[in-house]
Motif scaffolding. Sequence first.
Motif, short mmCIF file in Angstrom:
data_model
loop_
_atom_site.label_atom_id
_atom_site.label_comp_id
_atom_site.label_asym_id
_atom_site.label_seq_id
_atom_site.Cartn_x
_atom_site.Cartn_y
_atom_site.Cartn_z
N ASP A 80 47.47 -33.87 4.21
CA ASP A 80 48.33 -34.87 4.57
C ASP A 80 47.89 -36.19 4.24
N ASN A 81 46.62 -36.32 3.75
CA ASN A 81 45.86 -37.55 3.34
C ASN A 81 46.07 -37.78 1.68
N ASN A 82 46.71 -36.74 1.16
CA ASN A 82 46.91 -36.97 -0.40
C ASN A 82 45.65 -36.63 -0.95
N ASP A 83 44.93 -35.78 -0.32
CA ASP A 83 43.59 -35.17 -1.19
C ASP A 83 44.05 -33.89 -1.83
N TYR A 84 44.00 -33.67 -3.04
CA TYR A 84 44.39 -32.34 -3.84
C TYR A 84 43.24 -31.68 -4.24
N PHE A 85 43.47 -30.17 -3.99
CA PHE A 85 42.46 -29.41 -4.43
C PHE A 85 42.94 -28.31 -5.33
N ILE A 86 42.35 -28.10 -6.43
CA ILE A 86 42.59 -27.13 -7.35
C ILE A 86 41.89 -25.96 -7.03
N ARG A 93 32.62 -23.78 -3.54
CA ARG A 93 32.00 -25.14 -3.94
C ARG A 93 32.96 -26.11 -4.44
N ASN A 94 33.00 -27.37 -3.99
CA ASN A 94 33.86 -28.27 -4.28
C ASN A 94 33.33 -29.47 -5.14
N ILE A 95 34.21 -29.77 -6.06
CA ILE A 95 33.87 -30.74 -7.10
C ILE A 95 34.74 -31.91 -7.19
N LYS A 96 34.41 -33.20 -6.64
CA LYS A 96 35.37 -34.27 -6.52
C LYS A 96 35.33 -34.87 -7.68
N PHE A 97 36.40 -35.29 -8.36
CA PHE A 97 36.81 -36.04 -9.52
C PHE A 97 36.55 -37.48 -9.18
N THR A 98 35.73 -38.36 -10.28
CA THR A 98 35.56 -39.49 -10.26
C THR A 98 35.58 -40.15 -11.29
N CYS A 128 45.10 -32.04 -14.23
CA CYS A 128 45.63 -32.55 -13.09
C CYS A 128 45.67 -33.79 -12.57
N ASP A 129 44.58 -34.44 -13.23
CA ASP A 129 44.56 -36.01 -13.07
C ASP A 129 45.74 -36.78 -13.56
N LYS A 130 46.11 -36.06 -15.05
CA LYS A 130 47.21 -36.78 -15.72
C LYS A 130 48.46 -36.27 -14.93
N LEU A 131 48.56 -35.30 -14.35
CA LEU A 131 49.68 -34.67 -14.00
C LEU A 131 49.95 -35.31 -12.58
N LEU A 132 49.20 -35.52 -11.71
CA LEU A 132 49.30 -36.15 -10.43
C LEU A 132 49.93 -37.35 -10.21
N PRO A 133 50.56 -37.85 -8.99
CA PRO A 133 51.05 -39.27 -8.89
C PRO A 133 49.91 -40.10 -8.76
N SER A 134 49.98 -41.32 -9.27
CA SER A 134 48.78 -42.17 -9.53
C SER A 134 48.27 -42.58 -8.09
N GLU A 135 49.04 -42.37 -7.04
CA GLU A 135 48.66 -42.87 -5.66
C GLU A 135 47.71 -41.67 -4.86
N TYR A 136 47.44 -40.63 -5.64
CA TYR A 136 46.59 -39.67 -5.05
C TYR A 136 45.30 -40.30 -4.37
N ASN A 137 44.95 -39.64 -3.25
CA ASN A 137 43.74 -40.09 -2.67
C ASN A 137 42.39 -39.63 -3.46
N SER A 138 42.49 -38.38 -3.39
CA SER A 138 41.15 -37.33 -3.97
C SER A 138 41.63 -36.38 -4.85
N LEU A 139 40.91 -35.92 -5.92
CA LEU A 139 41.03 -34.79 -6.74
C LEU A 139 39.94 -34.06 -6.65
N ASN A 140 39.99 -32.64 -6.28
CA ASN A 140 39.06 -31.70 -6.30
C ASN A 140 39.41 -30.51 -6.99
N PHE A 141 38.20 -29.94 -7.36
CA PHE A 141 38.35 -28.58 -7.85
C PHE A 141 37.44 -27.60 -6.86
N THR A 142 38.12 -26.58 -6.32
CA THR A 142 37.54 -25.98 -5.29
C THR A 142 37.20 -24.58 -5.73
#
Length: 203
Positions: free
Chosen positions: A101-107, A156-161, A132-146
């Motif tokens: 609900d916080n707009n954190d995305y997880f692949i 293992r979770n990798i947070k995109f920065t 996915c960074d290019k695909l998602l709406p710009s207002e996403y909170n975080s993008l992670n690969f899980t």
Amino acid sequence: MLNTFHECPVKYFFKYVRNIQAPVLENTFLVGKNIHAIAAYYLKGQDISMFELSEKERLMWDILVKSEYFNLKTVRVESTVAAQIAGSWIGGRLDALVKNDNNDYFILDYKTGQIPKNPEENFQTIVYLLCCDKLLPSEYNSLNFTYISVKTGDVRNIKFTEILKKEYEEKVTRIIEDIKRLHEPAIKRTELCKLCPYSKICV
Ligand code: SF4
């Protein structure tokens, strides 16, 4: 393909230039295929009662279905993603993309074997995060690969920065340039050769 090239350009040459397919262990392949199939049905909200799982598959499925990430809101399932980096197209097919609900995305990527040793350096991680960074709406909170190991339950979770994004774009650009320069690569034997399915023809 990028992981294979990174591991060994000769292996890449056999597999993707000369199109020599190495045999795969059918049982391992089937278990992975079945887990991915039931997971896709489940995330799409479809009936999974027709799936007959072996004991081994049932244990793996129990681990996956209880994972906190697996029960977030589904955004995409078994979906092809692509992006253009430095004039070349990269892409792949992800297992699932979910969000909270916080707009954190997880692949999500389910592994029936081991999670890669350095997942932040793995080209699957790199390519899917860039796409996915290019695909998602710009207002996403975080993008992670899980990565979720359905064998052990490890995650293992990798947070995109922004720093990773720059690093990853440079890495992809470099490896694509190396691939473009590839002719018949010289064989350099390493520890990996012992487990390589091409070792018998690699002389
Ligand atoms: S046997 Fe070794 S050098 Fe040959 S393709 Fe496999 S990993 Fe590469």
